[in-house]
Design an enzyme around this catalytic site. Structure first.
Site, PDB file in Angstrom:
ATOM      1  N   ALA A 108      11.501 -17.902  -5.241  1.00  0.00           N
ATOM      2  CA  ALA A 108      12.248 -17.699  -6.494  1.00  0.00           C
ATOM      3  C   ALA A 108      13.152 -16.463  -6.379  1.00  0.00           C
ATOM      4  O   ALA A 108      12.807 -15.509  -5.682  1.00  0.00           O
ATOM      5  CB  ALA A 108      11.279 -17.529  -7.656  1.00  0.00           C
ATOM      6  N   GLU A 130       6.630 -20.608  -4.597  1.00  0.00           N
ATOM      7  CA  GLU A 130       6.641 -19.412  -5.446  1.00  0.00           C
ATOM      8  C   GLU A 130       5.296 -19.312  -6.152  1.00  0.00           C
ATOM      9  O   GLU A 130       4.893 -20.230  -6.862  1.00  0.00           O
ATOM     10  CB  GLU A 130       7.781 -19.475  -6.466  1.00  0.00           C
ATOM     11  N   CYS A 227      14.404  -6.327   0.461  1.00  0.00           N
ATOM     12  CA  CYS A 227      15.573  -5.662  -0.097  1.00  0.00           C
ATOM     13  C   CYS A 227      15.255  -4.191  -0.282  1.00  0.00           C
ATOM     14  O   CYS A 227      15.431  -3.619  -1.364  1.00  0.00           O
ATOM     15  CB  CYS A 227      16.039  -6.319  -1.401  1.00  0.00           C
TER      16      CYS A 227
END
Length: 454
Positions: A108, A130, A227
């Site tokens: 997701a 997910e 990230c």
């Protein structure tokens, strides 16, 4: 915007040096770039934006439009995705994944899943998992819009996915992380960051990777991404992987990265790694690494015994009706799932059935709808499918304002449509169905997706 966490500032100065860290901090207080990725199976508009150099479908935009009222975005003709994340297209460019099987373990909201879907094409399959249910539902909506029909969305613990041993040609883990790469655009990421969250994320990342490794075929490719910038969650996790599976890992093919792209290349054992710093690359922060499971690793592919029976083959009379609604019925199989009919690629029909019988599947293939008195009452997802046959009901092109009224589920004029079922189109894209009954129009756009702003 809340100041950068002080411990993060100290960590980056130590990791990068004073000058580079200062440049990073300045970039994190600047303006975020805007990038999208086209759906090559849907996009038919004019060329726009500036090319993202490492992804043929990626585009930078000069400004951020109100995406929720942009027709191509609403129908999945493009996906809003950070440019750095699109680098995975470059990694897989020479891998030959078309027609293969990819697992996206932390999928997701769907940015990388839709990229994998485009890369494997109409002969491949993506298992997009997910763990968090409401996020899995958002993922499923984005897959419906994307419309390729080659994704199975599941809502499972990673260990349930791992029961499908040596199943996938590629396994990707875009792991939950401390989110340092989002500090420029997400104040919540700054507020929630802590040294403890970094350590907690690194432990969770390894737990997921242990399950992911089981599902990867011998000779297959592992993609690990975050990230975030810190070496604890990036190089540190790779070092833990090497400590556990070092004798099973080998390098992938060398991935060439032109210097002008500004991507920092790192090497950790047999892993090739790539880091995106916002002061060097037009992107938010991103880290990705790849390596291969050795082809001579022992074991065999395992499919768990079915725990339930979810899919039932559609009867012949239903197949005849359903075949009218798709442009390529000879390449599809049809099944009944919870009283609704679905279409699946023939090549992967039995594979999808085995997944459905063992996992919690939220969405798969293309939901076509229910059949009443021999006639299909189509679901909205069918209108978004690249398989949909536009000749089956009248397709009515409407202007932007009417299109937005439809997407807001407001009243639209009956005079625009023929009696009965119609497909509403705008800018050449299908938005969904309406049914005209006399002077009344029943709007078939999903309530969960309607535009609530403006």
């Amino acid at each position: 915007m809340q100041p950068l966490p002080q411990q993060f500032v100290s960590n980056m100065r130590h990791q990068m040096g004073e000058d580079s860290a200062k440049a990073l901090f300045e970039a994190l207080e600047g303006k975020s770039p805007v990038s999208v990725r086209l759906n090559p199976y849907k996009w038919h508009g004019e060329e726009f934006g500036t090319a993202v150099p490492w992804c043929e479908w990626g585009r930078y935009l000069d400004c951020r439009p109100q995406f929720t009222t942009e027709i191509p975005f609403v129908v999945g003709a493009y996906y809003v995705q950070e440019a750095g994340s699109q680098f995975i297209a470059h990694i897989l460019k020479a891998e030959g994944v078309e027609g293969g099987k990819i697992i996206d373990m932390c999928a997701a909201p769907g940015g990388k899943t839709t990229l994998y879907s485009a890369l494997v094409g109409d002969r491949g399959l993506v298992l997009a998992n997910e763990y968090v249910r409401n996020r899995a539902n958002i993922l499923a909506d984005n897959i419906r819009k994307w419309g390729l029909g080659n994704v199975v969305v599941t809502n499972n613990d990673p260990q349930h996915i791992a029961a499908f041993e040596q199943w996938a040609d590629v396994v990707a883990v875009d792991a939950p992380c401390s989110g340092e790469g989002m500090f420029r655009k997400d104040e919540t990421a700054r507020k929630e960051w802590s040294p403890q969250s970094v350590d907690m994320c690194a432990a969770r990342q390894m737990d997921i990777l242990r399950q992911a490794w089981k599902s990867l075929k011998a000779g297959g490719l592992l993609i690990y991404s975050t990230c975030t910038f810190n070496t604890t969650e990036d190089e540190g996790v790779l070092e833990q992987m090497i400590a556990e599976w070092g004798d099973e890992i080998e390098p992938s093919e060398q991935i060439v990265v032109p210097e002008q792209w500004g991507v920092e290349c790192v090497k950790v054992g047999d892993f090739q790694g790539f880091r995106f710093f916002p002061h060097r690359v037009e992107s938010e922060g991103f880290f990705v690494a790849v390596a291969r499971k050795r082809a001579d690793v022992g074991g065999r592919g395992v499919t768990p015994k079915p725990r339930k029976k979810i899919m039932t083959d559609a009867p012949k009379d239903a197949v005849k009706e359903l075949s009218k609604w798709v442009a390529n019925p000879e390449s599809l199989r049809f099944a009944v799932v919870a009283e609704s009919y679905y279409a699946y690629p023939t090549e992967y029909y039995e594979v999808i059935r085995s997944l459905a019988n063992s996992l919690t599947v939220i969405y798969s293939g293309v939901e076509m709808g229910q059949i009443f008195k021999g006639k299909l009452k189509p679901e909205w997802a069918l209108s978004q499918s690249v398989w949909y046959n536009r000749d089956v009901v009248p397709a009515v092109e409407v202007g932007r304002e009417v299109a937005l009224d439809y997407l807001r589920k407001r009243d639209v004029s009956a005079a625009l449509f023929s009696e009965g079922l119609n497909l509403v189109c705008a800018e050449g894209y299908a938005l969904g169905f309406v049914k005209r009954v006399g002077n009344r129009v029943n709007n078939g756009y999903p309530n969960s997706l309607k535009i609530n702003n403006l």
